[in-house]
Design a protein around this motif. Structure first.
Motif, PDB file in Angstrom:
ATOM      1  N   PRO A  69       0.983  -1.460   0.307  1.00  0.00           N
ATOM      2  CA  PRO A  69      -0.058  -0.290   0.218  1.00  0.00           C
ATOM      3  C   PRO A  69       0.450   1.154  -0.574  1.00  0.00           C
ATOM      4  O   PRO A  69       2.003   1.272   1.356  1.00  0.00           O
ATOM      5  N   THR A  89      -4.567   0.427  -1.732  1.00  0.00           N
ATOM      6  CA  THR A  89      -5.147   0.938  -1.323  1.00  0.00           C
ATOM      7  C   THR A  89      -6.903   0.597  -1.108  1.00  0.00           C
ATOM      8  O   THR A  89      -6.782   0.376  -2.902  1.00  0.00           O
ATOM      9  N   LYS A  90      -7.790   0.606  -0.719  1.00  0.00           N
ATOM     10  CA  LYS A  90      -9.364   0.613  -0.594  1.00  0.00           C
ATOM     11  C   LYS A  90      -9.779   1.144  -1.157  1.00  0.00           C
ATOM     12  O   LYS A  90     -10.481   1.995  -2.092  1.00  0.00           O
ATOM     13  N   SER A 165      -1.892   1.041  11.755  1.00  0.00           N
ATOM     14  CA  SER A 165      -2.233   0.689  10.094  1.00  0.00           C
ATOM     15  C   SER A 165      -2.717   0.086   9.514  1.00  0.00           C
ATOM     16  O   SER A 165      -3.804   0.304   9.029  1.00  0.00           O
ATOM     17  N   ASP A 169      -6.502   1.408   8.102  1.00  0.00           N
ATOM     18  CA  ASP A 169      -7.339   0.616   7.170  1.00  0.00           C
ATOM     19  C   ASP A 169      -8.961  -0.082   7.421  1.00  0.00           C
ATOM     20  O   ASP A 169      -9.484  -0.066   6.659  1.00  0.00           O
ATOM     21  N   SER A 173     -11.056   1.161   5.035  1.00  0.00           N
ATOM     22  CA  SER A 173     -12.724   0.505   4.269  1.00  0.00           C
ATOM     23  C   SER A 173     -13.885   0.703   4.771  1.00  0.00           C
ATOM     24  O   SER A 173     -14.615  -0.318   3.892  1.00  0.00           O
TER      25      SER A 173
END
Length: 178
Positions: A69, A89-90, A165, A169, A173
């Motif tokens: 990422p 990355t999302k 992290s 995340d 998300s």
């Protein structure tokens, strides 16, 4: 390459501080609503409103030759996060996210507990494929202490980086799923 990464991080921090100092533009409706309900303010309240809020944490992960990422997250004391996702990355692009203020406080407390202030500025080797993680934390004197990690960092620092992290995340998300 490392010098370029450090320069980019410095630019990001400067830009984040400049953005934090900008005053938001108010709409006519917001201005009228404020005029209707005027309450006397103490000098402490006025000073607190004028003082810019600087970021307390800047977290950055850099790309590798694989699918690592690549993003920056600038975190403010109230939990506001300016997230810039570049690849793997999302979320990609710039997004405003929110961490619980208690999570921010916990990260800062853990950084104090592991002696972040006294850590080396770099934990790197001569491996070109490894991504770097940069963690900058605002110190009590107002300066930002930055540590770059590729490998060889103390376990306590690695645990903190993994926690940050993971929290980023989670919130990215949640935003991506909407």
């Amino acid at each position: 390459m490392r010098l370029l990464s450090a320069l980019l991080l410095a630019l990001l921090i400067s830009a984040s501080a400049a953005v934090a100092q900008q005053t938001p533009v108010k709409t006519a409706t917001q201005t009228k609503a404020k005029q209707k309900v005027k309450q006397p303010k103490s000098t402490k309240q006025v000073a607190a409103k004028k003082a810019p809020v600087a970021p307390v944490i800047v977290f950055r992960q850099t790309p590798c030759f694989g699918i690592c990422p690549d993003y920056d997250a600038t975190i403010y004391p109230n939990g506001r996060v300016t997230y810039v996702g570049r690849q793997h990355t999302k979320l990609t692009g710039t997004h405003e996210l929110k961490l619980p203020a208690a999570t921010v406080a916990m990260i800062l407390a853990e950084a104090r507990n592991i002696g972040f202030r006294k850590l080396q500025p770099h934990y790197t080797e001569n491996t070109s494929d490894l991504p770097s993680t940069f963690l900058s934390i605002r110190q009590p004197d107002g300066t930002l202490k930055t540590v770059q990690v590729e490998e060889g960092a103390p376990a306590s620092l690695q645990k903190l980086l993994h926690y940050i992290s993971g929290e980023l995340d989670k919130i990215s998300s949640n935003t991506a799923d909407r």
